[in-house]
Design a protein around this motif. Sequence first.
Motif, PDB file in Angstrom:
ATOM      1  N   GLY A 225     -47.628  42.786  37.040  1.00 37.42           N
ATOM      2  CA  GLY A 225     -47.054  43.848  38.084  1.00 37.42           C
ATOM      3  C   GLY A 225     -47.129  45.405  37.484  1.00 37.42           C
ATOM      4  O   GLY A 225     -46.178  46.139  37.865  1.00 37.42           O
ATOM      5  N   SER A 226     -48.032  45.653  36.777  1.00 37.19           N
ATOM      6  CA  SER A 226     -47.888  46.862  35.969  1.00 37.19           C
ATOM      7  C   SER A 226     -48.629  47.940  36.413  1.00 37.19           C
ATOM      8  O   SER A 226     -49.698  47.943  36.955  1.00 37.19           O
ATOM      9  CB  SER A 226     -48.988  46.605  34.560  1.00 37.19           C
ATOM     10  N   PRO A 227     -47.855  49.012  36.320  1.00 36.53           N
ATOM     11  CA  PRO A 227     -48.698  50.345  36.982  1.00 36.53           C
ATOM     12  C   PRO A 227     -49.657  51.020  35.983  1.00 36.53           C
ATOM     13  O   PRO A 227     -50.117  52.146  36.345  1.00 36.53           O
ATOM     14  CB  PRO A 227     -47.234  51.259  37.189  1.00 36.53           C
ATOM     15  N   GLY A 228     -49.654  50.487  34.831  1.00 39.88           N
ATOM     16  CA  GLY A 228     -50.369  51.229  33.615  1.00 39.88           C
ATOM     17  C   GLY A 228     -49.769  51.116  32.418  1.00 39.88           C
ATOM     18  O   GLY A 228     -48.500  50.924  32.617  1.00 39.88           O
TER      19      GLY A 228
ATOM     20  N   ALA B 150     -52.938  41.751  19.099  1.00 35.86           N
ATOM     21  CA  ALA B 150     -52.680  40.781  20.034  1.00 35.86           C
ATOM     22  C   ALA B 150     -53.387  40.414  20.952  1.00 35.86           C
ATOM     23  O   ALA B 150     -54.214  41.364  21.315  1.00 35.86           O
ATOM     24  CB  ALA B 150     -51.223  41.245  20.673  1.00 35.86           C
ATOM     25  N   ARG B 151     -53.576  39.348  21.766  1.00 35.08           N
ATOM     26  CA  ARG B 151     -54.429  39.193  22.935  1.00 35.08           C
ATOM     27  C   ARG B 151     -53.763  39.843  24.072  1.00 35.08           C
ATOM     28  O   ARG B 151     -52.478  39.747  24.142  1.00 35.08           O
ATOM     29  CB  ARG B 151     -54.612  37.741  23.234  1.00 35.08           C
ATOM     30  N   VAL B 152     -54.176  40.619  25.016  1.00 33.19           N
ATOM     31  CA  VAL B 152     -53.979  41.458  25.966  1.00 33.19           C
ATOM     32  C   VAL B 152     -54.096  40.746  27.179  1.00 33.19           C
ATOM     33  O   VAL B 152     -55.381  40.692  27.586  1.00 33.19           O
ATOM     34  CB  VAL B 152     -54.186  42.847  25.740  1.00 33.19           C
ATOM     35  N   TRP B 153     -53.250  40.258  28.006  1.00 33.38           N
ATOM     36  CA  TRP B 153     -53.291  39.639  29.318  1.00 33.38           C
ATOM     37  C   TRP B 153     -52.890  40.676  30.467  1.00 33.38           C
ATOM     38  O   TRP B 153     -52.055  41.512  30.223  1.00 33.38           O
ATOM     39  CB  TRP B 153     -52.552  38.387  29.394  1.00 33.38           C
ATOM     40  N   ALA B 154     -53.463  40.457  31.532  1.00 36.83           N
ATOM     41  CA  ALA B 154     -52.759  41.272  32.938  1.00 36.83           C
ATOM     42  C   ALA B 154     -52.864  40.135  33.992  1.00 36.83           C
ATOM     43  O   ALA B 154     -54.113  39.694  34.310  1.00 36.83           O
ATOM     44  CB  ALA B 154     -53.547  42.408  32.931  1.00 36.83           C
ATOM     45  N   ALA B 155     -51.934  40.558  35.101  1.00 37.11           N
ATOM     46  CA  ALA B 155     -52.095  39.751  36.376  1.00 37.11           C
ATOM     47  C   ALA B 155     -51.301  40.503  37.371  1.00 37.11           C
ATOM     48  O   ALA B 155     -50.477  41.697  36.935  1.00 37.11           O
ATOM     49  CB  ALA B 155     -51.504  38.325  36.195  1.00 37.11           C
TER      50      ALA B 155
ATOM     51  N   PRO C 216     -54.443  47.951  34.546  1.00 37.29           N
ATOM     52  CA  PRO C 216     -54.519  46.856  33.502  1.00 37.29           C
ATOM     53  C   PRO C 216     -55.406  45.570  33.996  1.00 37.29           C
ATOM     54  O   PRO C 216     -55.830  44.726  33.370  1.00 37.29           O
ATOM     55  CB  PRO C 216     -53.273  46.640  33.128  1.00 37.29           C
ATOM     56  N   VAL C 217     -55.218  45.472  35.402  1.00 36.62           N
ATOM     57  CA  VAL C 217     -56.252  44.520  36.130  1.00 36.62           C
ATOM     58  C   VAL C 217     -57.764  44.673  36.150  1.00 36.62           C
ATOM     59  O   VAL C 217     -58.622  43.927  36.715  1.00 36.62           O
ATOM     60  CB  VAL C 217     -55.612  43.729  37.114  1.00 36.62           C
TER      61      VAL C 217
ATOM     62  N   GLY D  21     -60.177  46.088  30.263  1.00 38.96           N
ATOM     63  CA  GLY D  21     -60.587  45.055  29.445  1.00 38.96           C
ATOM     64  C   GLY D  21     -59.550  44.031  28.950  1.00 38.96           C
ATOM     65  O   GLY D  21     -59.571  43.331  27.867  1.00 38.96           O
ATOM     66  N   ALA D  22     -58.392  43.927  29.702  1.00 35.34           N
ATOM     67  CA  ALA D  22     -57.472  42.822  29.349  1.00 35.34           C
ATOM     68  C   ALA D  22     -58.088  41.461  29.805  1.00 35.34           C
ATOM     69  O   ALA D  22     -59.061  41.319  30.660  1.00 35.34           O
ATOM     70  CB  ALA D  22     -56.195  42.976  30.281  1.00 35.34           C
TER      71      ALA D  22
END
Length: 300
Positions: free
Chosen positions: A206-209, A222-227, A255-256, A261-262
């Motif tokens: 739920g990221s705005p950035g 770290a591995r960076v994930w986004a959804a 981020p998605v 690049g996540a």
Amino acid sequence: MVLPLSAAVRPEIPAPPPASLAPLDASTLDEAYAANRANAAEAARTAAAHHDRDRAATDRSLAARARHLLAFDGRGSGRVTEVLGDLARADRIAVLVPGSDTSLDTYGRFRAAATALYGQLVRQAPGTRTAVVAWLGYETPGTVSTTVTTTGRAEQAAPHLRALVADLRATAGSGSRISLLCHSYGSVVCGRAAAGLAVDDIALVGSPGTGAESATALHTRARVWAARGGDDWVANVPHVRTNLFGTIVGFGTDPVSPAFGARVFTAGDGGHSDYFRPGTASLTNLTRIVLGETKAVTHD
């Protein structure tokens, strides 16, 4: 982790200063828990004396013997860091970083997200030693406020998040794997803290950035994930960064998006408040990320 009904400012809540604690490690963990519970009990008495029954009830619940508080500060909007599970022996640790309008007054809903994650971890990997840390360690911005569109609160919060990770490493040991699960404005906090931080995974939901233009620009190993859920209103937030009268407004690349690049994972059809709801694809995948089951994470 949910949207408030309003962003009204409430009067300052009187409370004692936080307890004085020894440096945190496995040998001082129980002492810290006991001192913070005692501080919460004192805060409850102070709130009751000032006729704030709701705050007094929240503080009393945090003072219960079963609660494990790494940190507590009942003043103002409040701060609390709570552990679910056996932190000193945990091999996998998840830190939940909340978004806007999270305070002691809404803490029950934030804790519910941590409880849902911990329950899923136990069910999904009963033989793995896990812990979940609900970190309300900063003054979150109001959803209806100017602070929610800038990185100011995140920049103030980032050193505290970095200090928490150092405490977790000192307590659980260098071999434990730590994941940051960052919701909404909390992803801005994680973005500001990420550079060089000793964590293994950072998941943005739920990221705005993040304030960074790409996952690479976070400067993390770290591995960076986004959804993002299919019904999350944050999809309608413009993903820009602009200088408005000397203040940088907005958080940059979505981020998605492929440009960020996540590792984008499935979150289902839920809304902004649903990422930790039991039975959802988002909670299942977040659990897999914490457990290091990266090949089992599903993607749209």
